[in-house]
Design a protein around this motif. Structure first.
Motif, PDB file in Angstrom:
ATOM      1  N   THR A 117      10.950  -1.651  -2.399  1.00 54.11           N
ATOM      2  CA  THR A 117      10.722  -1.028  -3.710  1.00 54.11           C
ATOM      3  C   THR A 117       9.348  -0.355  -3.731  1.00 54.11           C
ATOM      4  OG1 THR A 117       9.763  -3.076  -4.588  1.00 54.11           O
ATOM      5  CG2 THR A 117      12.146  -2.759  -4.888  1.00 54.11           C
ATOM      6  N   TYR A 118       9.130   0.437  -4.769  1.00 60.03           N
ATOM      7  CA  TYR A 118       7.824   1.085  -4.918  1.00 60.03           C
ATOM      8  C   TYR A 118       6.748   0.053  -5.209  1.00 60.03           C
ATOM      9  CZ  TYR A 118       9.911   5.726  -5.107  1.00 60.03           C
ATOM     10  OH  TYR A 118      10.568   6.880  -4.794  1.00 60.03           O
ATOM     11  N   TYR A 119       5.562   0.287  -4.664  1.00 61.79           N
ATOM     12  CA  TYR A 119       4.399  -0.544  -4.972  1.00 61.79           C
ATOM     13  C   TYR A 119       3.851  -0.144  -6.313  1.00 61.79           C
ATOM     14  CZ  TYR A 119       2.942  -3.252  -0.910  1.00 61.79           C
ATOM     15  OH  TYR A 119       2.837  -4.199   0.065  1.00 61.79           O
ATOM     16  N   GLY A 120       3.645  -1.105  -7.196  1.00 62.08           N
ATOM     17  CA  GLY A 120       2.891  -0.836  -8.408  1.00 62.08           C
ATOM     18  C   GLY A 120       1.436  -0.635  -8.002  1.00 62.08           C
ATOM     19  N   LYS A 121       0.736   0.247  -8.705  1.00 62.33           N
ATOM     20  CA  LYS A 121      -0.648   0.541  -8.335  1.00 62.33           C
ATOM     21  C   LYS A 121      -1.505  -0.721  -8.314  1.00 62.33           C
ATOM     22  CE  LYS A 121      -0.744   5.289  -9.997  1.00 62.33           C
ATOM     23  NZ  LYS A 121      -1.407   6.241 -10.892  1.00 62.33           N
ATOM     24  N   SER A 122      -1.408  -1.543  -9.350  1.00 61.70           N
ATOM     25  CA  SER A 122      -2.250  -2.738  -9.403  1.00 61.70           C
ATOM     26  C   SER A 122      -1.831  -3.769  -8.357  1.00 61.70           C
ATOM     27  CB  SER A 122      -2.259  -3.351 -10.805  1.00 61.70           C
ATOM     28  OG  SER A 122      -0.943  -3.698 -11.185  1.00 61.70           O
ATOM     29  N   ASN A 123      -0.530  -3.870  -8.066  1.00 58.39           N
ATOM     30  CA  ASN A 123      -0.082  -4.796  -7.027  1.00 58.39           C
ATOM     31  C   ASN A 123      -0.601  -4.377  -5.660  1.00 58.39           C
ATOM     32  OD1 ASN A 123       1.293  -6.416  -8.796  1.00 58.39           O
ATOM     33  ND2 ASN A 123       3.290  -5.511  -8.390  1.00 58.39           N
ATOM     34  N   MET A 124      -0.554  -3.080  -5.385  1.00 53.01           N
ATOM     35  CA  MET A 124      -1.050  -2.588  -4.093  1.00 53.01           C
ATOM     36  C   MET A 124      -2.542  -2.897  -3.949  1.00 53.01           C
ATOM     37  SD  MET A 124      -2.824  -0.084  -2.292  1.00 53.01           S
ATOM     38  CE  MET A 124      -3.092   1.182  -3.485  1.00 53.01           C
ATOM     39  N   ILE A 125      -3.287  -2.725  -5.034  1.00 51.75           N
ATOM     40  CA  ILE A 125      -4.727  -3.011  -5.014  1.00 51.75           C
ATOM     41  C   ILE A 125      -4.953  -4.501  -4.754  1.00 51.75           C
ATOM     42  CG2 ILE A 125      -6.847  -3.058  -6.407  1.00 51.75           C
ATOM     43  CD1 ILE A 125      -5.994  -0.246  -5.615  1.00 51.75           C
ATOM     44  N   ARG A 126      -4.250  -5.345  -5.504  1.00 52.16           N
ATOM     45  CA  ARG A 126      -4.440  -6.796  -5.423  1.00 52.16           C
ATOM     46  C   ARG A 126      -3.934  -7.370  -4.099  1.00 52.16           C
ATOM     47  NH1 ARG A 126      -2.030  -7.711  -9.706  1.00 52.16           N
ATOM     48  NH2 ARG A 126      -0.029  -8.359  -8.902  1.00 52.16           N
ATOM     49  N   GLN A 127      -2.784  -6.901  -3.616  1.00 49.75           N
ATOM     50  CA  GLN A 127      -2.166  -7.496  -2.426  1.00 49.75           C
ATOM     51  C   GLN A 127      -2.650  -6.899  -1.109  1.00 49.75           C
ATOM     52  OE1 GLN A 127       2.026  -7.055  -3.053  1.00 49.75           O
ATOM     53  NE2 GLN A 127       2.019  -8.344  -4.877  1.00 49.75           N
TER      54      GLN A 127
END
Length: 182
Positions: free
Chosen positions: A90-100
């Protein structure tokens, strides 16, 4: 060695916005010619991930890729339409990509914490510091005007007149001199 190394390489090598990167699809990349076409941007609206048109008409652009980005993307290539997807596809959410990914990668590398958008500033700063044209950098970033690029980055080109004098000297074959008649 991280599975999203290609995301960071592409960010630093192109200056693309985070939403543009996360909305990339394999069809947007021409490996043979070394180009990325920026046609869409990923946005989160009311908790839903949607693809939308880029920020402005000038944001729809084609970017020539440096070799290290082409290599990183080729090594990253996998099945599915999305270039940078989660492990479930699935697409990465912007904040999830930053955090993970992004913040842990910065910590592991032992570098100061920065915003993801700073990869875009880093790209532009390096080009301008190496004497690239403000107009070319502006177009590469997808800015709507050169004035926007100048307002954002003018502090990075304070020695522009020194560079001009040096290039003029190279063109004329000697350092410029001024003779004053008395």
């Amino acid at each position: 060695g991280h599975r999203l190394y290609a995301l960071l390489a592409t960010a630093l090598g192109t200056g693309m916005r985070q939403g543009e990167l996360l909305g990339l699809q394999w069809e947007d990349i021409d490996f043979e010619r070394g180009l990325i076409k920026v046609k869409r941007s990923l946005a989160q609206v009311k908790g839903q991930m949607i693809l939308k048109s880029p920020k402005s008409k000038s944001s729809r652009r084609t970017i020539r890729l440096p070799g290290f980005v082409i290599d990183a993307l080729k090594a990253h290539k996998k099945e599915g339409p999305m270039v940078f997807a989660t492990t479930t596809g699935t697409y990465y959410g912007k904040s999830n990509m930053i955090r993970q990914f992004f913040k842990p990668m910065l910590r592991k590398a032992g570098v100061p914490e920065i915003r993801f958008h700073d990869t875009r500033h880093c790209h532009a700063s390096m080009l301008l510091a190496h004497g690239m044209s403000i107009k070319a950098v502006s177009q590469r970033l997808g800015h709507s005007s050169v004035e926007l690029t100048l307002r954002t980055y003018v502090h990075l080109i304070p020695e522009a007149d020194d560079l001009l004098a040096e290039k003029t000297g190279e063109i004329w074959g000697k350092e410029p001199t001024v003779e004053i008649e008395t």
